[in-house]
Write a protein that holds these residues in place. Structure first.
Motif, PDB file in Angstrom:
ATOM      1  N   GLY A  63       4.958   0.890  -1.890  1.00 33.45           N
ATOM      2  CA  GLY A  63       3.943  -0.090  -1.549  1.00 33.45           C
ATOM      3  C   GLY A  63       2.548   0.465  -1.382  1.00 33.45           C
ATOM      4  O   GLY A  63       1.573  -0.293  -1.345  1.00 33.45           O
ATOM      5  N   TYR A  64       2.415   1.800  -1.262  1.00 33.85           N
ATOM      6  CA  TYR A  64       1.102   2.433  -1.127  1.00 33.85           C
ATOM      7  C   TYR A  64       0.607   2.804  -2.525  1.00 33.85           C
ATOM      8  O   TYR A  64       1.165   3.692  -3.167  1.00 33.85           O
ATOM      9  N   ALA A  65      -0.437   2.143  -3.004  1.00 34.42           N
ATOM     10  CA  ALA A  65      -0.954   2.438  -4.345  1.00 34.42           C
ATOM     11  C   ALA A  65      -1.324   3.929  -4.437  1.00 34.42           C
ATOM     12  O   ALA A  65      -1.825   4.502  -3.464  1.00 34.42           O
ATOM     13  N   PRO A  66      -1.016   4.548  -5.595  1.00 41.67           N
ATOM     14  CA  PRO A  66      -0.604   3.959  -6.865  1.00 41.67           C
ATOM     15  C   PRO A  66       0.897   3.675  -7.015  1.00 41.67           C
ATOM     16  O   PRO A  66       1.322   3.258  -8.086  1.00 41.67           O
ATOM     17  N   THR A  67       1.703   3.935  -5.994  1.00 45.09           N
ATOM     18  CA  THR A  67       3.118   3.566  -6.071  1.00 45.09           C
ATOM     19  C   THR A  67       3.234   2.041  -6.092  1.00 45.09           C
ATOM     20  O   THR A  67       2.437   1.331  -5.464  1.00 45.09           O
ATOM     21  N   ASP A 189      -8.075   3.104   0.135  1.00 49.13           N
ATOM     22  CA  ASP A 189      -7.868   3.006  -1.313  1.00 49.13           C
ATOM     23  C   ASP A 189      -6.438   2.575  -1.622  1.00 49.13           C
ATOM     24  O   ASP A 189      -6.204   1.758  -2.518  1.00 49.13           O
ATOM     25  N   CYS A 190      -5.481   3.144  -0.884  1.00 51.41           N
ATOM     26  CA  CYS A 190      -4.068   2.821  -1.116  1.00 51.41           C
ATOM     27  C   CYS A 190      -3.736   1.381  -0.740  1.00 51.41           C
ATOM     28  O   CYS A 190      -2.803   0.794  -1.300  1.00 51.41           O
ATOM     29  N   LEU A 191      -4.485   0.828   0.221  1.00 53.29           N
ATOM     30  CA  LEU A 191      -4.169  -0.502   0.764  1.00 53.29           C
ATOM     31  C   LEU A 191      -5.235  -1.527   0.398  1.00 53.29           C
ATOM     32  O   LEU A 191      -5.355  -2.564   1.058  1.00 53.29           O
ATOM     33  N   ALA A 192      -5.997  -1.257  -0.656  1.00 57.18           N
ATOM     34  CA  ALA A 192      -7.126  -2.113  -1.010  1.00 57.18           C
ATOM     35  C   ALA A 192      -6.689  -3.510  -1.441  1.00 57.18           C
ATOM     36  O   ALA A 192      -7.387  -4.496  -1.186  1.00 57.18           O
ATOM     37  N   GLU A 193      -5.536  -3.602  -2.089  1.00 60.53           N
ATOM     38  CA  GLU A 193      -5.050  -4.900  -2.551  1.00 60.53           C
ATOM     39  C   GLU A 193      -4.202  -5.564  -1.463  1.00 60.53           C
ATOM     40  O   GLU A 193      -3.470  -4.879  -0.738  1.00 60.53           O
ATOM     41  N   PRO A 194      -4.266  -6.886  -1.335  1.00 64.57           N
ATOM     42  CA  PRO A 194      -3.475  -7.573  -0.307  1.00 64.57           C
ATOM     43  C   PRO A 194      -1.990  -7.256  -0.360  1.00 64.57           C
ATOM     44  O   PRO A 194      -1.340  -7.134   0.689  1.00 64.57           O
ATOM     45  N   ALA A 195      -1.447  -7.094  -1.554  1.00 61.90           N
ATOM     46  CA  ALA A 195      -0.009  -6.800  -1.668  1.00 61.90           C
ATOM     47  C   ALA A 195       0.328  -5.440  -1.089  1.00 61.90           C
ATOM     48  O   ALA A 195       1.395  -5.250  -0.490  1.00 61.90           O
ATOM     49  N   ASN A 196      -0.572  -4.472  -1.246  1.00 59.51           N
ATOM     50  CA  ASN A 196      -0.334  -3.134  -0.694  1.00 59.51           C
ATOM     51  C   ASN A 196      -0.451  -3.135   0.823  1.00 59.51           C
ATOM     52  O   ASN A 196       0.350  -2.493   1.519  1.00 59.51           O
ATOM     53  N   LEU A 197      -1.427  -3.858   1.351  1.00 58.52           N
ATOM     54  CA  LEU A 197      -1.552  -3.967   2.803  1.00 58.52           C
ATOM     55  C   LEU A 197      -0.331  -4.662   3.390  1.00 58.52           C
ATOM     56  O   LEU A 197       0.221  -4.216   4.411  1.00 58.52           O
ATOM     57  N   ALA A 198       0.127  -5.729   2.745  1.00 50.74           N
ATOM     58  CA  ALA A 198       1.323  -6.427   3.215  1.00 50.74           C
ATOM     59  C   ALA A 198       2.536  -5.502   3.201  1.00 50.74           C
ATOM     60  O   ALA A 198       3.401  -5.573   4.082  1.00 50.74           O
ATOM     61  N   ALA A 199       2.583  -4.606   2.222  1.00 55.84           N
ATOM     62  CA  ALA A 199       3.690  -3.649   2.157  1.00 55.84           C
ATOM     63  C   ALA A 199       3.656  -2.709   3.353  1.00 55.84           C
ATOM     64  O   ALA A 199       4.675  -2.468   4.006  1.00 55.84           O
TER      65      ALA A 199
END
Length: 296
Positions: A63-67, A189-199
């Motif tokens: 869930g942490y980008a780029p994963t 940077d890893c949590l920039a997108e809502p889906a990553n933060l939700a993860a």
């Protein structure tokens, strides 16, 4: 970081972004990060592991980008355990592999060593003691106060609250005196997108809500609280503002922690450090880790 390179690999049905150092043929050293953090947290350790002959790998956790964000929405610790085992497989690890985990990565390491002991020779965990010790800590008022964020994360307010200022505040409270500006930027940077933060929030929501657990990870989930079968080094910052040493080791006595670790294990408080001890005093912590994993 010149000798650290980026790589992607598929494991447990997810594409993981990873940082790695060292030759593919060396024993695997898998390094797992926690919250609010990223694989860059191991930037001091990866080159040292490579110099010692290891193939050092630090994945960005699920869930942490780029994963990738997992389609099944699984963030229970059992899923993290399954990821660790699958990454061992993906990188061709053998029984001489070592596992190093901080924060959520520590929980995953406890479970992976118990669930698949034949894959690991030794393990190191930092900043989060074994589950039994954590339960003792949560019985204390001061620790519950430190853990306010866990309860905030159960609410719909969490998505709005967790911004760069909030994350910087956690780092400031958890590791007083450490300049975390670069680390906070990496996390955001890893949590920039809502889906990553939700993860990232999903880890905490699964922690408190077993209805979010998937049956496919039941065995791995049980292993998190089971006795590990490989010697383990536990390191904790004496001034940790996230998980206070006073909550589970009054007076700095880690005897109770050792009671929950396998025979031959060690536990040590690192003076002058907080929650991110491996970043605050990297030379000292790296030496402790390398001495442990290279011991016969």
């Amino acid at each position: 970081m010149d000798d650290v390179r980026a790589r992607a690999v598929t494991a447990n049905g997810l594409e993981f972004g990873c940082l790695e150092a060292g030759a593919d043929g060396g024993p695997l050293a898998l390094c797992l990060h926690g919250f609010p953090d990223s694989a860059h947290t191991w930037r001091h350790l990866l080159p040292e592991l490579a110099a010692a002959g290891y193939h050092a790998v630090a994945p960005f956790m699920r869930g942490y980008a780029p994963t990738a964000v997992p389609d099944d929405g699984a963030y229970q610790v059992g899923a993290l355990v399954a990821d660790a085992v699958a990454l061992h497989e993906a990188f061709g690890g053998g029984p001489d592999a070592v596992l190093i985990g901080h924060d959520w990565g520590a929980f995953a390491a406890y479970g992976a060593v118990a669930h698949a002991p034949g894959r690991w020779r030794r393990a190191v965990t930092l900043a989060v003691p074994p589950m039994a010790s954590m339960l003792t800590a949560f019985a204390r008022y001061e620790q519950l106060k430190r853990s306010f964020y866990m309860f905030l994360f159960q609410t719909p307010l969490a998505e709005a609250a967790v911004n760069a200022e909030f994350v910087a505040g956690l780092w400031r409270d958890w590791s007083p005196g450490y300049d975390a500006a670069d680390d906070v930027a990496r996390v955001m940077d890893c949590l920039a997108e809502p889906a990553n933060l939700a993860a990232a929030l999903g880890y905490y929501r699964a922690m408190f809500d077993p209805r979010r657990h998937l049956d496919r990870y039941a065995a791995q989930q049980e292993a998190v609280s089971a006795p590990a079968e490989r010697p383990l080094l536990y390191l904790h910052g004496a001034d940790d503002g996230c998980v206070g040493a006073d909550a589970f080791a009054p007076g700095g006595d880690l005897t109770a922690v050792l009671a929950h670790l396998p025979p031959g294990s060690r536990a040590e408080l690192v003076p002058g450090t907080g929650h991110f001890l491996h970043l605050e005093r990297p030379a000292e912590v790296n030496r402790l880790i390398l001495d442990w994993i290279t011991a016969a």
